[in-house]
Enzyme design. Sequence first.
Site, PDB file in Angstrom:
ATOM      1  N   TYR A   1      13.456  32.192   2.128  1.00  0.00           N
ATOM      2  CA  TYR A   1      12.216  32.921   2.386  1.00  0.00           C
ATOM      3  C   TYR A   1      12.101  33.341   3.850  1.00  0.00           C
ATOM      4  CZ  TYR A   1      10.186  31.663  -2.159  1.00  0.00           C
ATOM      5  OH  TYR A   1       9.923  31.531  -3.481  1.00  0.00           O
TER       6      TYR A   1
ATOM      7  N   LYS B   1       0.843  -1.194   0.000  1.00  0.00           N
ATOM      8  CA  LYS B   1       0.000   0.000   0.000  1.00  0.00           C
ATOM      9  C   LYS B   1       0.879   1.246   0.000  1.00  0.00           C
ATOM     10  CE  LYS B   1      -0.435  -0.210   5.050  1.00  0.00           C
ATOM     11  NZ  LYS B   1      -1.374  -0.282   6.186  1.00  0.00           N
TER      12      LYS B   1
END
Length: 821
Positions: free
Chosen positions: A716, A492
Amino acid sequence: MPSYHLKQLAAISGSTLLGKDAQVDNLLIDSRSHAISKDTLFFAIKGRNHDGHAFIANLYDRQVRHFVVSEAVDPLQLRFPEANFIHCANTLDALQAIVAHHRQQFSIPIVGITGSNGKTIVKEWLTKLLFLEKKVVRSPKSYNSQIGVPLSLWLLETKYELGIFEAGISLPKEMACLQKMIRPTIGIITNIGSAHQENFSTKEEKIHEKLLLFQEADLLIYNNDQLLVDQAIQQKIDSNNTRLFTWSRHKRADLQIMNIQTQKQQSTIEAKYTENTYQITIPFSDEASIENAIHCWAFLIATKLFRQAHLPGFASLPPVAMQLEIKQGVNQLTIISDSYNSDLNSLQIALDLLHQQNQHAYKTLVLSDILQSGEDEFDLYDKVARIIFQSKIDQLICIGENIQKHVALFASNSKFYRTTADFLIALKKKKPSNQAILLKGAWQFEFEKISTELQQQANKTVLEIHLDALVHNLNYFRAKLYARTKIMVMVKAFSYGSGNGEIANLLQHHRVDYLGVAIADEGVELRKLGICTPILVMNPEIESFEKIIEYQLEPEIYNFQMLAHFAKTVNNSGLHHFPIHIKLDTGMKRLGFEEKDILVLQKELLAQNQLRVQSVFSHLAGTDEAQHDAFTWSQIKLFDRLSTEIIQTLNYPVLRHVLNSSGIERFPEAQFDMVRLGIGLYGISPSKQNKLRNISTLRTTISQIKQVDANETVGYGRKGKVSGNSVIGIIPIGYADGLKRRLSNGVGYVWVAGQYAPFIGNICMDMSMIDLTGIEANEGDLVVIFGDELPIWDIAKQLQTIPYEILTSISRRVKRVYFQS
C-alpha cells in the site's frame, strides 16, 4: 568449566592431534548450539540420521577451530586451514573416553540413577532437597543417553560435593559404556516399566543390563516390592562390596512404609526405620510421585543425611514437566497430544495432565494399541483397563486390533475402531464439543491426523508457548525466595498474551499462592475455566463489585470511596470478613492510599466487620534500573513503616508484598510475606538476567514468493521501493494479529532460513511482505517473528518500546499451541 589441552585429550582418547595445541573447555556435539566460544571442541559424531562432519563448515564460519573427527583429515585441513583436528576411529568413543578420564579426577560421591521412569524427577527432587547443604552437580534435563551422560559429567568441577546423574538405555550393552563414565558410588533404581522392552528378550534381561551401572557402587537403594528387581540384585550384586538399602510397602525392608494417606493434591507417608517412625508430606497424590518421593527419602536416610529440616522441602517438591502438546480445538475442545511414550507409566502421567484441564468437566481418552510392551496381551490390557477405571474417564475411544480383542475389560460405553482411518470417518460425521481430549497413541497410529481434524482452523500464524520453559522460570524465581515467602503470579492481559486457561491451569498445578488479574472479567473467566486459586483483581471498578463477590475474587482497595462502596456491597450480600487487599502509594503516584490517609484508613478498617484485610501492598517504580536504587529503598522503607502501622491495628495476620519480577532478582531483602511475579515468568527479565528461558515463539510461514523487478514498488502507498531485482516473500501475519505497523519498510525484520529478512512496504492488516533477496527460501518455509532466534528484546528496540507491549498485543485470533518437554 574444566579445561584441557588438545594434546592431553588426544592422548587420553588414543587419538592423533593434527594441528596446533590449544586449550578447550566447552564440548559441543550439536552444531545448532549458540554456546560457542573460541575454546569450543566440536565432536563430529556420526548417528543414524546425521553426520557431524557435515556441519564443520558452518561451525568454522562461526569461529570454531577445534574438531574431533573420524574422516580423513587431509581434505579437511585444506578446506579449513586454521582448524585443529583430533583424528580418531570413532568420535563417540573418543568423547566417552575423555569424559571417563575427567570423571576419575573426582572422589566426591556420585549418584547414578536408572530405571524406566522417574529418573529425572528423582534427580531434580534430590537436588532440591539437598540444596542448602550440598553443592550438587546434576544431569541437565534428561541427559541420560550415550551422548547426554558425557555432556553431563563434563560439568564436574572441584566446587561440587555431590554428583547426581541419570543413565538411560534402550539397547543391550549400552549400560556398560555408561558405567565406565559415571562409575557411581551410590545407586538408585527407580520404577522398571516396559519402555524400550522391545529391544530386550525379557524384562529380566533389561534389569540385568541396568544393574551393570552399579557393579562398583558402595550403596544401592531400591524398592524390593519389585520382585524381578529384587531377585536380580540378589543374584548379580555382591552384598559384601555393595550395601543394599531397601524400602517396601509390603515386605521387610530397611525403610518400611507403614501408611500412606492421600488427599487432594497431597500425600502423607509414614515409615519405620530401625526402631523409629518418621513421616513426610508431599504436595502430590499420584502414585508415581509418591514412589519418587520415597526413593528420595530412602536416599537421605541411607546416606545419613535425613534431617527434620528436610520436611519443608518434601512439602514443597515441585512438579517436573513432561513432553506434551496442548492446543485449542473446534467446538471449545482442548486437545492434548502425547506420543512420547506408549507404555503404562506414560499413560498414567498423561491421564494426570488430562485431569488438570479444569476448564472442562468432561474428559475423553483416545488410546491406541500399546506396542512392544513385552507383556502378555491380556495382562497388559487388564492393567490398562484398571488405570482408566481409576482415572474416571468419561469417554474411552480405543483404536487398534489388539485392544479391540479385549472389549470386555472396558466400560460398556467405550468405543472401538480397528484403525485411525475408521475413527476419522466417524469423527467427520460428528465432532465432540466442550471437553478435554487426550490423544495417547503409538506413533504408528498417526494420531496427528486426529489432532488436525479436531483443532481449530489451520492458521499458519501460531504463538508457541513452551510450558517447560515457563516451569523453569517459575522455579528460577522460587529458588530466590525464602521458604516462608508466598508467590503471586500475574496473569492479566491474557497472561501477557500467552493464554488464560492453560497458563492459569499450569500455575495452579504448580501451587502458586495467588493469581493476579487486572479487571474482574479476567478473574471471572478463570473461575469459569475451573481455576480455584485465590485471585486478586488489581484494577476493580465499583460496577464489578457484585461480580467480584459472586465469583469469590479479591479486590484491590485503593481509596476511601471504593472501601465504603465495597463494604456496603458485601453487607448487602449478607457476608462478613470478605478478603480485600489494601494498596499503598509509596512513590509510584498511581493508585493507592498515601501516607496522609493512614490514620483515617486504620479507623475505617476497625469500624466495620464486612471486610478482612488479606494483604497490604505497593508498587515499586524502578527496581529494574540501578540508577533508581536509592528511590526504591526509600519506597521499601516507607512501605514497611506504613504497612506495619496498619497491621498493628488489626488483630489478625496480614500479608505484605511489594516486589515485582526485577525486584525479586535485585532486592531479595524486601520479600516480606509474598512477591508478585509478572513478566519474568514469561521469560523477560527487566534486569537482563540470562538464566530465564524464552517461553514464546511467534511464527508463521511463507505463503508466496515473488520476483520483483528493479524500480517496482511493494504494498500500500507504494512505500516499498525496490532498487534492484529482488525476491519478495508474503507472510500471513499483519497488524490485526498484533504485528506493529511501525516495523514496516525496513524498520523491523524476521528470521528466515537462518538469516534476517527485513519487512518491505507497509505491513497490512492480515499479511506482510519481507525481502528474501539473497536468502535461499521456499514457499511454506518457517518464519520466526520473535523467539530464540530473534529475541523479543530486539523487536522492542526496533519499536522503541518494551517487551510487555509486544506480548500483550498478540491478537487472540493467533492460535496458541502449548508444549511441555
